[in-house]
Scaffold this active site. Sequence first.
Site, PDB file in Angstrom:
ATOM      1  CG  HIS A   1      -0.378 -14.130  12.978  1.00 19.00           C
ATOM      2  ND1 HIS A   1      -0.836 -15.408  13.160  1.00 19.00           N
ATOM      3  CD2 HIS A   1      -0.443 -13.890  11.647  1.00 19.00           C
ATOM      4  CE1 HIS A   1      -1.153 -15.939  11.986  1.00 19.00           C
ATOM      5  NE2 HIS A   1      -0.926 -15.042  11.055  1.00 19.00           N
TER       6      HIS A   1
ATOM      7  CG  ASP B   1      -5.757  -5.118   8.640  1.00 17.70           C
ATOM      8  OD1 ASP B   1      -5.756  -5.044   7.391  1.00 17.70           O
ATOM      9  OD2 ASP B   1      -5.512  -4.130   9.358  1.00 17.70           O
TER      10      ASP B   1
ATOM     11  CD  GLU C   1      -1.169  -2.003   2.542  1.00 16.79           C
ATOM     12  OE1 GLU C   1       0.034  -2.320   2.447  1.00 16.79           O
ATOM     13  OE2 GLU C   1      -1.889  -2.380   3.482  1.00 16.79           O
TER      14      GLU C   1
ATOM     15  CE1 TYR D   1      -0.822  -3.226   9.637  1.00 16.59           C
ATOM     16  CE2 TYR D   1      -2.395  -4.690  10.692  1.00 16.59           C
ATOM     17  CZ  TYR D   1      -2.117  -3.656   9.827  1.00 16.59           C
ATOM     18  OH  TYR D   1      -3.142  -3.048   9.143  1.00 16.59           O
TER      19      TYR D   1
ATOM     20  NE  ARG E   1      -4.471   0.825  11.140  1.00 15.70           N
ATOM     21  CZ  ARG E   1      -3.492   1.297  10.364  1.00 15.70           C
ATOM     22  NH1 ARG E   1      -2.657   0.446   9.779  1.00 15.70           N
ATOM     23  NH2 ARG E   1      -3.342   2.585  10.162  1.00 15.70           N
TER      24      ARG E   1
ATOM     25  CD  GLU F   1      -9.876  -0.854   5.431  1.00 15.92           C
ATOM     26  OE1 GLU F   1     -10.182   0.115   4.731  1.00 15.92           O
ATOM     27  OE2 GLU F   1     -10.675  -1.446   6.171  1.00 15.92           O
TER      28      GLU F   1
ATOM     29  CG  ASP G   1      -1.076  -2.938   6.240  1.00 15.08           C
ATOM     30  OD1 ASP G   1       0.117  -3.165   5.976  1.00 15.08           O
ATOM     31  OD2 ASP G   1      -1.508  -1.810   6.517  1.00 15.08           O
TER      32      ASP G   1
END
Length: 864
Positions: free
Chosen positions: A451, A162, A85, A404, A406, A164, A160
């Site tokens: 995770h 997740d 992204e 990560y 989030r 999103e 990413d």
Amino acid sequence: MRWRDRAATRARSERLPSTNPRTCFYSQTTYRPTSAQADTLATAATTKKTTTRKSAARATKAKADTSPPTGNGNGKKAQKLVIVESPTKARTVRNILGDEYEVIASVGHVRDLPPAGYGGMKPKENRFEPEYVIVKGKRDVIKDIASKAKDAERVFLSTDPDREGEAISWHIREAAGIPAEKTTRVVFHEITKPAIEAAFQEALSGSASTDAPDGRRPGELDMDLVDAQQARRVLDRLMGYPLSWFVQDKVTRSASAGRVQSVALRLIVEREREIQDFKPTEYWSIRAQLAKEGRAFEAELARLPGMSRQLSMKPPFETRRPAIGSEAEAQALIATFNRSQFAVSKVDRGERKKSALPPFTTSTFQQAASNRLGLGAQRAMGIAQALYEGKDLPGQGAVGLITYMRTDSLNISPVARKEARDYIAGRWGAEYIPAKENVYRSRAKGAQEAHEAIRPTDVRHTPESLRGVLDRDEMRVYTLIWQRFVASQMSNAIFDTMAVEIEARENGELRGTFRASAQRLKFAGHLAVYGHHVEDSEDAPDEDSEAQLPDLAEGNELERRNVEGKQHFTEPPPRYTEASLVKKLEELGIGRPSTYASIVQTVQKREYVRREGRALVPQELGFLVNDLLVKYMDKYVNTGFTSEMEQELDEVAEGKRDYLSVVSSFWTNFEPAYEKAKGEATKVDEPTEILCNVCKQANMVIKWGRNGKFFACPRYPECSNSLPMGPDGEPVFVAPPSVTEYACPKCGGETIRKSGPYGPYIDCTNRESGTCDFRSGVPVGVECPEEPGSGQLVEKRTKRGTFYGCWNYPRCSYTTNSLEPGKMSPARPEAEREAANAKLMERSARGKAAFAKRKANAAARKAS
């Protein structure tokens, strides 16, 4: 029925008919051919999500060659394209993968629902197929991705880890027309060489090196996660837009509402009302200054003789009442204690262990960043994003510094735990690591997604080693994360404790029992990370500050030096801060790690809530909007309903429910409630006793506009009179309309100076007859140098400041920042002027057409 990616069935020339109405719900829908040229797809204005079964997608994927390409038959090296992204993330990943891979960035989402309406869906017809459009400014990005993907032998989607990120990967693949069999989904939670190499190997092999979450198959897009993200966006649209139209119609056109933002606003407003309705209770505390052999200490009254259960020394009192509720009671007791003798009645010595807090999740990180660093949720997450995507380290290039950010998981990988234990033993000694590894389990409601907890990617990257690499705020955030993680893997801190009870007796009769306590740090344990003493709580200062007591034993008589009382009043609950609101949302199961920061920001951007210091204070508009929604749409701005909906979205992500059932069942219940609310609710106008100064037929009402409150005649449109509200809350009466010296530049007619809620302006007298539409700001008395005679300069204001432009805009594009001689912009050459004016007229025509379309759509929605 399950929504699925149609790309898995590209090889099939025909759709097989189905006799099952549940499985052919969209069988009559016509879709854009998926084999269309990449350039055509890149320039398409919209594209629709398609469906197929999960088994078909996996079957097709299983046939695809997932081994890494080694050549193209011509002896050339295989081309490998990686799509992420962020440009920063792309740079870091490229540095790790090397020249064999080309890494490019989509710069976030490339497709989204249309900005207006229900996003192509027709809920009244029970059609919930969303329509997607290319995000503004992303056509060239999609075209570039499509071109490079066409030349590549394999495309790795590495967004990413997740929902999103999964959705972004799916949108990239669909918008750029990349064949499913050519793509491989790669998921990593830290941007480091070992993690990325392992992720690519896992994705290409098709089998997980460790247990894959939710049964996902490495290398494939997880369409359950895509469906869950899509369901969230669609539900936000199906609920948020109608609620916004509702409050715009009943309160002000600048208002908005939403599935989660309205619940957050409700929490803030209800807390404020608790504060407003709170009635303080008086109570007193009594402390005695005592000494033994010259060593002074303090003890507090803890119990009175024969004190009943209906009494309490300290709040919360609830159904009980204060033991000392007035100054008279306190003074009587103080006089008694000043006549009493004090002696030790009980001494308890012990040991207390204090465990480390677990590593950060998104929620606890945002709370700590707010409480300890004074950073808002959005700012803190932005800094964490930069640390995750990578910073340039001397001799190493770009390296991701944290995992990560989030996440609501407290899990730490065994490798990271071992590295931390080795580091701790080497720096502080073996006694600072527990015999058994510290393993934490998340208790967050609906915990899911990533995770691991937030941690440094390499514990050896100490904050001290990064000085000169990170700026001030990055260093503060990284230090916060590094210390929290290292401490979480260390031994307990140990304190020696002593608790003492002291009896006050007058002539041998017990008058009261006092207590004193102290503790001394015996073993620092995890506190060594912070220098032994630390405020290490999201909520309150640490309670472990050391206090000293003399060596006391039962029966010791003490010297009484002084006894004094202190008045207290119970306090209302505190206002929410960004940190405490995020914590509350997490406790209620509302929102998820990727949404906390945006929820907090939205209620502030709408000007429903203002931040005073760290407190979130609801404003009058926030009260109005909340009260309207609670009165007429209570179920849908209720914390319980919103939490249940989050659970349903989690079930979609886990493959337990399908997109269509969740969305359609919501709409079935929501629509009649919404229509009922529209019919029952009345406009939120505040009546006044001020007679309209134009029509003289009705008292004016107070309304809300973009710039706040103003006065308006309720007889609109028969009377369009409106007056601005002054600082004192009274109307500001303006001069009546008057003819000006300026002729209308369009028709040559007279112009009239008027005043409205936004100040004075000029109208052509022929506007009322409809033969001329000229309206402008009031001229400043300077002619436009590019249209002398017909052009006058008027003052214009924007967020960037004030400038002056020709009142013939958009026919004339002249502007200047100053009217002072010598500083005023000169007239441009004719060719340059004509080109600029033509471009402006074209843009203005597009804007007018778009406005007319939105107006027509709004009228159609209202009519339906």
